[in-house]
Design an enzyme around this catalytic site. Structure first.
Site, PDB file in Angstrom:
ATOM      1  N   GLY A  65       4.074   2.795  -1.978  1.00 47.48           N
ATOM      2  CA  GLY A  65       2.817   2.277  -2.508  1.00 47.48           C
ATOM      3  C   GLY A  65       2.157   1.384  -1.491  1.00 47.48           C
ATOM      4  O   GLY A  65       2.601   1.281  -0.344  1.00 47.48           O
ATOM      5  N   GLY A  67       0.172  -2.487  -1.087  1.00 49.31           N
ATOM      6  CA  GLY A  67      -0.164  -3.756  -1.726  1.00 49.31           C
ATOM      7  C   GLY A  67      -0.918  -4.622  -0.743  1.00 49.31           C
ATOM      8  O   GLY A  67      -1.418  -4.135   0.273  1.00 49.31           O
ATOM      9  N   PHE A  69       0.194  -6.668   1.343  1.00 47.36           N
ATOM     10  CA  PHE A  69       0.892  -6.796   2.609  1.00 47.36           C
ATOM     11  C   PHE A  69       0.587  -5.620   3.526  1.00 47.36           C
ATOM     12  O   PHE A  69       0.556  -5.744   4.736  1.00 47.36           O
ATOM     13  CB  PHE A  69       2.393  -6.843   2.289  1.00 47.36           C
ATOM     14  CG  PHE A  69       3.265  -7.257   3.437  1.00 47.36           C
ATOM     15  CD1 PHE A  69       3.427  -8.588   3.747  1.00 47.36           C
ATOM     16  CD2 PHE A  69       3.930  -6.301   4.184  1.00 47.36           C
ATOM     17  CE1 PHE A  69       4.245  -8.968   4.796  1.00 47.36           C
ATOM     18  CE2 PHE A  69       4.753  -6.681   5.236  1.00 47.36           C
ATOM     19  CZ  PHE A  69       4.913  -8.021   5.537  1.00 47.36           C
ATOM     20  N   GLY A  70       0.367  -4.458   2.952  1.00 46.93           N
ATOM     21  CA  GLY A  70       0.145  -3.233   3.715  1.00 46.93           C
ATOM     22  C   GLY A  70       0.828  -2.095   2.985  1.00 46.93           C
ATOM     23  O   GLY A  70       0.986  -2.146   1.767  1.00 46.93           O
ATOM     24  N   VAL A  72       3.986   0.177   1.878  1.00 50.46           N
ATOM     25  CA  VAL A  72       5.429   0.044   1.689  1.00 50.46           C
ATOM     26  C   VAL A  72       6.049   1.433   1.655  1.00 50.46           C
ATOM     27  O   VAL A  72       5.582   2.302   0.914  1.00 50.46           O
ATOM     28  CB  VAL A  72       5.755  -0.705   0.371  1.00 50.46           C
ATOM     29  CG1 VAL A  72       7.254  -0.945   0.249  1.00 50.46           C
ATOM     30  CG2 VAL A  72       5.014  -2.026   0.304  1.00 50.46           C
ATOM     31  N   ASP A 182       3.576 -16.095  -4.855  1.00 50.36           N
ATOM     32  CA  ASP A 182       2.981 -14.864  -5.378  1.00 50.36           C
ATOM     33  C   ASP A 182       3.859 -14.267  -6.476  1.00 50.36           C
ATOM     34  O   ASP A 182       4.113 -13.066  -6.501  1.00 50.36           O
ATOM     35  CB  ASP A 182       2.791 -13.862  -4.226  1.00 50.36           C
ATOM     36  CG  ASP A 182       1.814 -12.745  -4.576  1.00 50.36           C
ATOM     37  OD1 ASP A 182       1.038 -12.912  -5.542  1.00 50.36           O
ATOM     38  OD2 ASP A 182       1.824 -11.706  -3.897  1.00 50.36           O
ATOM     39  N   LYS A 184       4.575 -12.728  -9.773  1.00 48.38           N
ATOM     40  CA  LYS A 184       3.779 -11.940 -10.720  1.00 48.38           C
ATOM     41  C   LYS A 184       4.645 -10.785 -11.190  1.00 48.38           C
ATOM     42  O   LYS A 184       5.668 -10.469 -10.565  1.00 48.38           O
ATOM     43  CB  LYS A 184       2.497 -11.425 -10.050  1.00 48.38           C
ATOM     44  CG  LYS A 184       2.746 -10.628  -8.766  1.00 48.38           C
ATOM     45  CD  LYS A 184       1.445 -10.180  -8.096  1.00 48.38           C
ATOM     46  CE  LYS A 184       1.731  -9.294  -6.889  1.00 48.38           C
ATOM     47  NZ  LYS A 184       0.551  -8.789  -6.221  1.00 48.38           N
TER      48      LYS A 184
HETATM   49  P1  ADP Z   1       2.320  -5.243  -5.083  1.00 52.40           P
HETATM   50  O1  ADP Z   1       3.473  -6.199  -5.217  1.00 52.40           O
HETATM   51  O2  ADP Z   1       1.015  -5.944  -5.209  1.00 52.40           O
HETATM   52  O3  ADP Z   1       2.457  -4.069  -6.007  1.00 52.40           O
HETATM   53  P2  ADP Z   1       3.553  -4.449  -2.610  1.00 52.40           P
HETATM   54  O4  ADP Z   1       2.963  -4.231  -1.260  1.00 52.40           O
HETATM   55  O5  ADP Z   1       4.540  -5.541  -2.743  1.00 52.40           O
HETATM   56  O6  ADP Z   1       2.344  -4.650  -3.609  1.00 52.40           O
HETATM   57  O7  ADP Z   1       4.234  -3.115  -3.092  1.00 52.40           O
HETATM   58  C1  ADP Z   1       3.665  -1.840  -2.952  1.00 52.40           C
HETATM   59  C2  ADP Z   1       4.511  -0.850  -3.755  1.00 52.40           C
HETATM   60  O8  ADP Z   1       5.841  -0.775  -3.237  1.00 52.40           O
HETATM   61  C3  ADP Z   1       4.649  -1.221  -5.218  1.00 52.40           C
HETATM   62  O9  ADP Z   1       4.620  -0.052  -5.986  1.00 52.40           O
HETATM   63  C4  ADP Z   1       6.008  -1.860  -5.285  1.00 52.40           C
HETATM   64  O10 ADP Z   1       6.561  -1.729  -6.572  1.00 52.40           O
HETATM   65  C5  ADP Z   1       6.795  -1.080  -4.239  1.00 52.40           C
HETATM   66  N1  ADP Z   1       7.861  -1.908  -3.668  1.00 52.40           N
HETATM   67  C6  ADP Z   1       7.684  -3.058  -2.973  1.00 52.40           C
HETATM   68  N2  ADP Z   1       8.872  -3.577  -2.589  1.00 52.40           N
HETATM   69  C7  ADP Z   1       9.830  -2.749  -3.065  1.00 52.40           C
HETATM   70  C8  ADP Z   1      11.267  -2.733  -3.022  1.00 52.40           C
HETATM   71  N3  ADP Z   1      11.973  -3.682  -2.396  1.00 52.40           N
HETATM   72  N4  ADP Z   1      11.914  -1.714  -3.653  1.00 52.40           N
HETATM   73  C9  ADP Z   1      11.211  -0.743  -4.289  1.00 52.40           C
HETATM   74  N5  ADP Z   1       9.874  -0.693  -4.362  1.00 52.40           N
HETATM   75  C10 ADP Z   1       9.166  -1.669  -3.758  1.00 52.40           C
HETATM   76 MG    MG Z   2       4.971  -6.874  -4.120  1.00 52.21          MG
END
Ligand code: ADP
Ligand code: MG
Length: 348
Positions: A65, A67, A69-70, A72, A182, A184
């Site tokens: 996904g 977010g 941060f960029g 993932v 952050d 949430k």
């Molecule tokens: P946000 O927290 O705003 O959804 P992130 O950049 O943190 O944005 O996450 C992008 C996506 O990657 C989200 O769908 C999140 O659930 C997934 N994700 C982030 N970190 C992890 C992790 N450690 N394990 C599994 N999924 C993750």
């Molecule tokens: Mg996140």
């Protein structure tokens, strides 16, 4: 429905074998430094090296996904991992060194955390232009997905257990001098009754990267506002290009209050209200009504204490843990304010 997103080049090479950290350190260690200072600096280079993961060693398996941060990615590096790529593209050259420094600081913070309710930090890639953080892959799905996308309901005893685990993880972070900034439901994973919190301390680097984006400074990411304590909202005035949000342990507690509200109601406070109206109400100390949802008095009291207008009136996480542990078990099981259909959620 999410906020506007950043785009990352997707380049996963680790870049040239530049000795960036050495250069930075060499720059910092000037002739005035004492021998002790030098040794400390040398140690810090060594210890940051320990956590270096060349990105070409990580098998990227697909996008999880996107977010703030960029992007993932899901990947494999001695097991299943999540790789968070930082987007520095929109940052000016001058700002990039600031971003690098902040990133290294945040990695240093991340390294210090070991708690069963916190995501496991595995390493980082700190070779520009690739900045990435590698953590364990969280199993299960986020509370956000459970509550707001699937419409799952948790009964009171599950809510108490989830809240307690969040407070344990957060209490640990605060005891180590780390603010989440952050917290949430999107950053809290739930699997088989176990809670894992992610993304603590990454806020500053994200903010720095976003500040460079033209005309973007007033954009408030969707779903972010309701986690911000009144004292933080005051810093969000229009025209203030780089608001220095005064985060504190108690602003994390306020955000926890919102998570607690979401758990109890399955919705957000001030839902469907325009940002200006939310900012106005929160800044004046006006809180969403709790009359429309069933819960116990204890739960409502905990929620209201986290949302106290004055930061110093909010409890800390140690105190919240105590409150949650002391909730009468009888009431929790006898008062299922919401039917639990979470039996099916454990499939994820
Ligand atoms: P946000 O927290 O705003 O959804 P992130 O950049 O943190 O944005 O996450 C992008 C996506 O990657 C989200 O769908 C999140 O659930 C997934 N994700 C982030 N970190 C992890 C992790 N450690 N394990 C599994 N999924 C993750
Ligand atoms: Mg996140």
């Amino acid at each position: 429905t999410d906020s506007e997103k950043t785009v990352v080049s997707g380049n996963s090479n680790s870049g040239s074998a530049s000795t960036d950290s050495e250069k930075t350190m060499a720059h910092r260690i000037n002739s005035q430094d004492s021998q002790v200072g030098f040794q400390r600096a040398a140690q810090s280079v060594l210890s940051s090296r320990e956590w270096d993961i060349p990105l070409n060693e990580v098998n990227l398996e697909g996008k999880l996904g996107e977010g703030q941060f960029g992007v993932v990615y899901r990947g494999n590096w001695h097991g299943a991992v999540a790789v968070k790529m930082l987007n520095m593209e929109s940052a000016s050259h001058r700002r990039r060194s600031e971003i690098m420094a902040t990133f290294k600081q945040e990695v240093a913070i991340f390294r210090k955390t070991r708690h069963e309710n916190l995501v496991l930090f595995m390493g980082a890639c700190v070779k520009p232009p690739n900045l990435a953080i590698v953590t364990s892959l969280c199993k299960g799905i986020t509370l956000y997905r459970h509550l707001h996308l699937r419409g799952d309901k948790f009964n009171l005893s599950k809510i108490a257990s989830i809240a307690l685990q969040v407070c344990l993880g957060m209490g640990y972070l605060h005891a180590r001098g780390i603010l989440h900034k952050d917290l949430k439901t999107k950053n809290i994973f739930y699997e088989n009754g176990k809670i894992v919190i992610t993304d603590f301390g990454l806020f500053s680097v994200v903010k720095l990267c976003q500040d460079g984006r033209k005309g973007n400074y007033l954009t408030i990411p969707h779903g972010w506002l309701c986690y911000l304590a009144p004292e933080l909202l005051k810093d969000l005035r229009p025209g203030v290009e780089h608001p220095d949000l005064s985060f504190s342990t108690r602003s994390d507690v306020y955000a926890f209050g919102t998570v607690f509200f979401e758990l109890l109601t399955g919705t957000w406070p001030f839902r469907r209200q325009p940002p200006e109206s939310v900012i106005y109400q929160v800044s004046k100390g006006i809180k969403p009504s709790l009359a429309n949802f069933q819960s116990t008095v204890d739960f409502k009291e905990i929620l209201m204490s986290c949302w106290a207008f004055q930061a110093h009136d909010r409890p800390d996480f140690a105190r919240l843990q105590m409150h949650l542990l002391r909730l009468p078990k009888r009431k929790l099981t006898r008062c299922p304010s919401q039917p639990s259909n979470l039996a099916r959620s454990t499939e994820s």
